[in-house]
Design a protein around this motif. Sequence first.
Motif, PDB file in Angstrom:
ATOM      1  N   GLU A   5      46.455 -20.561 -86.907  1.00  0.00           N
ATOM      2  CA  GLU A   5      46.292 -20.908 -85.488  1.00  0.00           C
ATOM      3  C   GLU A   5      44.966 -20.379 -84.964  1.00  0.00           C
ATOM      4  O   GLU A   5      44.232 -21.067 -84.233  1.00  0.00           O
ATOM      5  N   GLU A   9      41.816 -22.697 -83.683  1.00  0.00           N
ATOM      6  CA  GLU A   9      41.267 -22.562 -82.332  1.00  0.00           C
ATOM      7  C   GLU A   9      39.752 -22.518 -82.400  1.00  0.00           C
ATOM      8  O   GLU A   9      39.053 -23.142 -81.598  1.00  0.00           O
ATOM      9  N   LYS A  13      37.130 -25.235 -80.924  1.00  0.00           N
ATOM     10  CA  LYS A  13      36.088 -24.816 -79.990  1.00  0.00           C
ATOM     11  C   LYS A  13      34.745 -25.395 -80.400  1.00  0.00           C
ATOM     12  O   LYS A  13      33.981 -25.893 -79.568  1.00  0.00           O
ATOM     13  N   ALA A 342      45.222 -29.174 -79.351  1.00  0.00           N
ATOM     14  CA  ALA A 342      44.522 -28.926 -78.093  1.00  0.00           C
ATOM     15  C   ALA A 342      44.382 -30.199 -77.286  1.00  0.00           C
ATOM     16  O   ALA A 342      44.771 -31.280 -77.726  1.00  0.00           O
TER      17      ALA A 342
END
Lengths: 413, 55, 527
Positions: A5, A9, A13, A342
């Motif tokens: 995870e 992320e 990004k 996301a």
Amino acid sequence: MGKIEEVNEKAVKRILDAKPVATGIKKAKDVIPGMTERTLLHAGPPIEWERMSGPTRGAVMGAAIFEDWAGDEIEAAKLAESGEITFAPCHDHDAVGPMAGVISPSMSVYVVENQEHGNKAYCNLNEGLGKVLRYGAYSKEVIEKLKWMEETMAPVLAEAFKRSGPIDLKEIISKALHMGDEGHCRNVATSLIFLKTMVPYMMETGFDRETISKVMKFMGDNVLTFLNLLMPACKAMLDAGHGIEYSTIVTALSRNGTDFGIRVSGLPGRWFTASAPVPKTLFFPGFKEGDQGRDLGDSAIAETMGLGGFASATAPAVVQVIGGTPQDAANYSREMGEITVAENPSFTIPFLNFQGAPLGIDIRKVVETGILPFINTGVAHKDPGVGGVGFGVLRAPMDCFKKALRAFAEEYK
Amino acid sequence: MTVELLRKPKIINVGARNFHDSLIAQGADSVHVDWKPPAGGDQEMMKLLDKLDKL
Amino acid sequence: MVVKSLVLKNEYRDSIFLMRISKRLEELEGVQKASAIMATDANKDLLRDAGMLTDEIKGASSNDLVIVIDAVSSERAGEVISSAEGILAEEAKKRVEEAEVIYKTLDSAIGAEAESNLVLISVPGEFAAREAERALKAGKHVMIFSDGVSEEDEIRLKRLGREKGLLVMGPDCGTAIINGIGLGFANVVKRGSVGVVAASGTGAQEVSSLISAGPGISHVIGTGGRDLHDEIGGITMLMGLQSLADDSGTKTIVLVSKPPSPEVAKRILKAASEVGKPTVVNFLGGDPKIIEEINLTPADTLEDAAAKAIALQRGEKPKRVTFSADLNEVKNIAEKEYKRIAPDQRYIRGIYSGGTFCSEAMLIVRDLVGDVNSNVPLKPELKLKDSNKSKEHTFVDMGDDEFTAEISKPHPMIYHELRQKRILQEASDSETLVILLDVVLGYGAHEDPAGALAPTLREAKKIAEREGRYLPVIASVCGTPQDPQNLTAQEKKLKDAGVVVMPSNAQAARMAALIATKGGAWNKMVG
């Protein structure tokens, strides 16, 4: 938060921070890394001539004729069989191509640069709909148009780009999502915005008015003009998040009419493939069930970026066309939220209260939930030499994701 | 933490839909998860997923 | 061509919704033109052009919703206008239902519902622990309705929950009531200040239903059937007890369980005694002395637990209830039933949906009539060789795994086919003297259990009659007047079918024993 995870992320990004801009037009052999005098790039995962689908063969033969390597399709086919042509996936050379996606050395390509991280992506220019090279057609008309695009359109646009400076592609996409586009099958608004941006610069070039007028008309009449800029923009963004250890994010969904392949961030250099599905198709007049070939093109890079089928809710018209309701369109976008990590704050969906488009397909979530990426796509005839037969929808095949998961577990014990 | 629960339960219902329907009928705060076996029941995949969860 | 209108002041709907309404109205018979529209100036002009601008609409403002009908007659126009508001409400409701979000995974629900605090899990047992663990790691309390979860998993989950201060209710937890909201199988009970922690779903249901007739319930916390085993150590009962201790809305506490291990019982009783609130303890078949020794109140049946809790709450002295009705009346009812029994009829046959009801009834009947065989016996030697075949006195818990799992049928509280079959089977057995049943109401249960059972019970009695016997049927209905099934209506359906309906499971068991002993057990019962 687990290791995966955390890493995902970071990958997301990077993808979100990417800033893809179009900087100009150059010939493929001059800018695409690894391009040789006898290379033909194609959409989808690696494939040899023997296994190539009808439309891909058609495009290969047409490209060989365009390059003057062969006089007709028979000579072209012999050349392809002989091994004299090097075939390679566009994706493995920083490029993408819609449908058959064949890019030949003399073809002009858009140059897209990710100003944030420095990586680049390339794509050829869009020919329009119907009987065109990327749908597997290779007739005299097809070749003539390609030559016109190369000799007239590309130079005008190249000059215009010199005057305009870098064009922010992300901004165009963001706006167009609020104007009924989803970025894959509907690029009406993106193409219009791009055209109106370039027109003043095209007018400033030294070309005569008639020439410029013809180019503008061609671009204006082609509702998919911007697709060939959107695709490398998406690739440039996703490539920024590719090659990150431990990441399970999918950085490409891609097809060659025979195989469907995916690329995964934490497993760079590898393709995970399965048989390409046959799209559920809505046909142009004159075509019927059974005419369509298997799924084709690098254009599913749009879905990989949360556009196209994933953003169905921004373009209910697309889903309605294939028999769904606006509510169905919204449901697809929600469903894709189940397999992504996301939301993209730059690509928002008005119908879903400006929720961000679902971004970051996680192979683990696909396997766990059984929910497969939903793709809207153009559909080619299964035979070479015919062209486009309509638009359709399909789901990416589960096997790609299971194979990737196995490889991932093997790699990261 | 139990204090918040006892004050106002806000439920995620996973499995049988009728439990969610009963909660809604009582005016409770509930959402429903239309649950399906993970990986379609594929044991090999479930094992891999669980392994990766532990990384 | 008669035009009638309706003005809804300060009502706003978006134009697409109103277009749907207009379309619906226009489709009605006798309607030529219809419009649902906001009374803006521009819209008023449109209506004027269409000959539909009534004086009423002229006077409306742009914030008002107007409906105008042009129909074939004055009567018809009036009818349609009257129904217009109803149509508006219907269409609005449709919108809401369409908009309900259903998640495909627990993860996405947790991601989207930040304020959620409890995950209710009823997936197949082999997957339940996995979901529960995810919920706990996300900081949510958990209620696991599913059974078939391993003891190791239960221990692991409860330890994880305890570490994080989160309740793990279950596995095999059928009932909870949190702040008036019933989870799983639960009755609609009056709110009050008696809190219950129960290792039995139907036990919680009966206790809460009976207390509902009195001071009312604060919360019912379920622990799952295995919580008080040695290996698990009563983790959830202890945490539940602590929650009720900390809850200012709870003044009296009731603990319910089947016999816990002595070690665990000791720990729980110690914790309960330290809480400082009056506490009733019903450890079925347990020793009342150890409970009394630490100043808690023992109860030997669910009904007894409820009665004592009510008494303690009210500051009254707890009374022992054998039968609630007038004792002579009870005697008469029993006599009416047993005087028609044929000589061959000898045995009580209990066909239960609730495990605790079954166990409680067996304990009561054992003392009055003798040992009872069962699929969930009080002693191992009383276990039925074949749960589908009764032997002498037999009580079956048809909610037990072996009945629900093997044919993957839902619980007998929802699905009656198995119990119906068994009832007819027992009715055909010449040795069956009396049939004993529990009927459970509330959320989660069948919408009309009495309606589902009554025809079968009538047929059962007819079978016996045809063969020269008389078959008494005794039932208790667990529920409240507020339950969706309507307690009174349910009891009536059963009574109309010739069933003797008793106010509690314990009293039903006693009535059955009284009938089975032809009144012989009376002195033991009331003495």
